[in-house]
Design an enzyme around this catalytic site. Sequence first.
Site, mmCIF file in Angstrom:
data_model
loop_
_atom_site.group_PDB
_atom_site.id
_atom_site.type_symbol
_atom_site.label_atom_id
_atom_site.label_comp_id
_atom_site.label_asym_id
_atom_site.label_seq_id
_atom_site.Cartn_x
_atom_site.Cartn_y
_atom_site.Cartn_z
ATOM 1 N N LEU A 55 1.185 -1.336 0.154
ATOM 2 C CA LEU A 55 -0.115 0.245 0.217
ATOM 3 C C LEU A 55 0.846 1.149 -0.278
ATOM 4 O O LEU A 55 1.847 1.354 1.124
ATOM 5 C CB LEU A 55 -0.964 0.210 1.370
ATOM 6 N N ASP A 56 0.830 2.351 -1.365
ATOM 7 C CA ASP A 56 1.358 3.060 -1.210
ATOM 8 C C ASP A 56 2.383 3.123 -0.960
ATOM 9 O O ASP A 56 3.359 4.267 -0.618
ATOM 10 C CB ASP A 56 0.795 4.900 -0.084
ATOM 11 N N GLU A 57 3.465 2.168 -1.795
ATOM 12 C CA GLU A 57 4.875 1.924 -2.181
ATOM 13 C C GLU A 57 5.443 1.788 -3.803
ATOM 14 O O GLU A 57 6.301 1.526 -3.480
ATOM 15 C CB GLU A 57 5.149 1.308 -1.029
#
Length: 113
Positions: A55-57
């Site tokens: 997530l969000d990487e």
Amino acid sequence: MQVLTNGFVRDWQNRILNIHHSFLPAFLGGKPYHRAHDRGVKLIGATAHYTTVDLDEGPIIEQDITRITHRDTVEDLIRKGRTLEKNVLVHAVKAHLEDRVIVYKNKCIVFGE
């Protein structure tokens, strides 16, 4: 926010874009603009990246920032942040659709217009 399944994300690798404020990881969770205002941040920003199972990487396609001051209210931060997010998303989608983005490892190389 919609969390996608790992299989779906893998099937659509480097074809799903995510946009969010650039306070991560400093202000995780809800009401990041309120928390940023409470801390007296001087910059706010937005990031557009490809979605990955982490997530969000994902690889970052586009980012932008704007300077704020102590005179800005939480509502000002939210308004300025939304404007940044819209502009960043437009640039990221445009670069993606024009095939100007190459993903190498966990980085994006974005070629000029």
